[in-house]
Design a protein around this motif. Structure first.
Motif, mmCIF file in Angstrom:
data_model
loop_
_atom_site.group_PDB
_atom_site.id
_atom_site.type_symbol
_atom_site.label_atom_id
_atom_site.label_comp_id
_atom_site.label_asym_id
_atom_site.label_seq_id
_atom_site.Cartn_x
_atom_site.Cartn_y
_atom_site.Cartn_z
ATOM 1 N N ARG A 80 -1.608 13.452 -106.753
ATOM 2 C CA ARG A 80 -1.553 14.258 -105.484
ATOM 3 C C ARG A 80 -0.307 14.436 -104.880
ATOM 4 O O ARG A 80 -0.209 15.581 -104.045
ATOM 5 C CB ARG A 80 -2.089 13.037 -104.524
ATOM 6 C CG ARG A 80 -3.701 12.730 -104.585
ATOM 7 C CD ARG A 80 -4.028 11.421 -103.661
ATOM 8 N NE ARG A 80 -4.093 11.943 -102.125
ATOM 9 C CZ ARG A 80 -4.156 11.311 -101.306
ATOM 10 N NH1 ARG A 80 -4.131 9.994 -101.451
ATOM 11 N NH2 ARG A 80 -4.148 11.718 -99.955
ATOM 12 N N ASP A 81 0.904 13.930 -105.424
ATOM 13 C CA ASP A 81 2.105 14.223 -104.843
ATOM 14 C C ASP A 81 2.228 15.414 -105.475
ATOM 15 O O ASP A 81 3.029 16.539 -104.846
ATOM 16 C CB ASP A 81 3.145 13.322 -105.594
ATOM 17 C CG ASP A 81 4.317 13.459 -105.322
ATOM 18 O OD1 ASP A 81 4.698 13.742 -103.890
ATOM 19 O OD2 ASP A 81 5.339 13.575 -105.750
ATOM 20 N N GLU A 84 0.393 18.365 -103.857
ATOM 21 C CA GLU A 84 0.711 18.567 -102.469
ATOM 22 C C GLU A 84 1.976 19.559 -102.564
ATOM 23 O O GLU A 84 2.169 20.325 -101.383
ATOM 24 C CB GLU A 84 0.979 17.294 -101.535
ATOM 25 C CG GLU A 84 1.394 17.573 -100.272
ATOM 26 C CD GLU A 84 1.352 16.241 -99.403
ATOM 27 O OE1 GLU A 84 2.025 16.056 -98.488
ATOM 28 O OE2 GLU A 84 0.231 15.377 -99.885
ATOM 29 N N CYS A 95 -8.314 15.429 -102.911
ATOM 30 C CA CYS A 95 -6.827 15.467 -101.906
ATOM 31 C C CYS A 95 -7.184 16.207 -100.807
ATOM 32 O O CYS A 95 -6.412 17.059 -100.065
ATOM 33 C CB CYS A 95 -6.363 16.797 -102.880
ATOM 34 S SG CYS A 95 -5.462 16.284 -104.347
ATOM 35 N N GLN A 97 -6.952 14.422 -97.852
ATOM 36 C CA GLN A 97 -6.031 14.118 -96.940
ATOM 37 C C GLN A 97 -4.544 14.055 -97.515
ATOM 38 O O GLN A 97 -4.148 13.832 -98.892
ATOM 39 C CB GLN A 97 -6.046 12.684 -96.383
ATOM 40 C CG GLN A 97 -7.264 12.405 -95.760
ATOM 41 C CD GLN A 97 -7.407 10.992 -95.186
ATOM 42 O OE1 GLN A 97 -7.092 10.186 -96.019
ATOM 43 N NE2 GLN A 97 -8.033 10.994 -94.106
ATOM 44 N N ARG A 98 -3.620 14.635 -97.136
ATOM 45 C CA ARG A 98 -2.152 14.879 -97.222
ATOM 46 C C ARG A 98 -1.675 13.334 -97.695
ATOM 47 O O ARG A 98 -1.919 12.474 -96.794
ATOM 48 C CB ARG A 98 -1.498 15.642 -96.475
ATOM 49 C CG ARG A 98 -1.814 17.080 -96.415
ATOM 50 C CD ARG A 98 -0.549 17.823 -96.251
ATOM 51 N NE ARG A 98 -1.028 19.283 -96.466
ATOM 52 C CZ ARG A 98 -1.178 19.826 -97.565
ATOM 53 N NH1 ARG A 98 -0.411 19.415 -98.538
ATOM 54 N NH2 ARG A 98 -1.332 21.233 -97.558
ATOM 55 N N ASP A 103 -0.287 19.737 -92.865
ATOM 56 C CA ASP A 103 -0.822 20.857 -93.571
ATOM 57 C C ASP A 103 0.085 22.058 -93.185
ATOM 58 O O ASP A 103 0.172 23.139 -93.841
ATOM 59 C CB ASP A 103 -2.286 21.310 -92.939
ATOM 60 C CG ASP A 103 -3.319 20.116 -93.810
ATOM 61 O OD1 ASP A 103 -2.855 19.896 -94.761
ATOM 62 O OD2 ASP A 103 -4.282 19.907 -93.403
#
Length: 128
Positions: A80-81, A84, A95, A97-98, A103
């Protein structure tokens, strides 16, 4: 003394490699992702091998399979990192949600945009 061995693999080898490492009791140390100057996406999976680090590198794939079903949160957070901050997608990873960036802080190409803090606060409903 710790050494690092880099091993080139193809995208379709990511999951079997992770399964082999997990079965052998190897810890997933980190997943790295970046884009080379020529636009080539690169994802590297680092595994513990006693005093050594085995780095499996995949080049040229902007979409790669997730290994979060094999390494749970250790893979999920790293994937996810990367997703992002870099335009690399981990197929099968949620993914929605951050992790840490709103965003509107990214340009859409994994680049941080320069926006005045007062504008960001207003856009994210943080003004009191």
């Amino acid at each position: 003394m710790q050494t690092n061995e880099k091993i080139q693999i193809q995208s379709e080898e990511i999951v079997p490699t992770a399964e082999k490492m997990r079965q052998a009791g190897r810890l997933l140390i980190m997943i790295h992702g970046h884009i080379e100057n020529d636009g080539t996406p690169v994802v590297t999976y680092d595994y513990d091998d006693g005093p050594n680090v085995l780095s499996y590198e995949v080049r040229g794939h902007a979409t790669v399979p997730t290994i979060s079903h094999i390494y749970d949160a250790a893979a999920q957070w790293a994937e996810r990192d990367v997703a992002e901050l870099v335009p690399i997608t981990f197929e099968g990873l949620d993914c929605s949600q951050r992790l840490f960036m709103p965003d509107n802080l990214l340009s859409g190409e994994g680049q941080i945009t320069v926006t005045p803090i007062d504008v960001l606060r207003k856009e994210n409903n943080l003004d009191s």
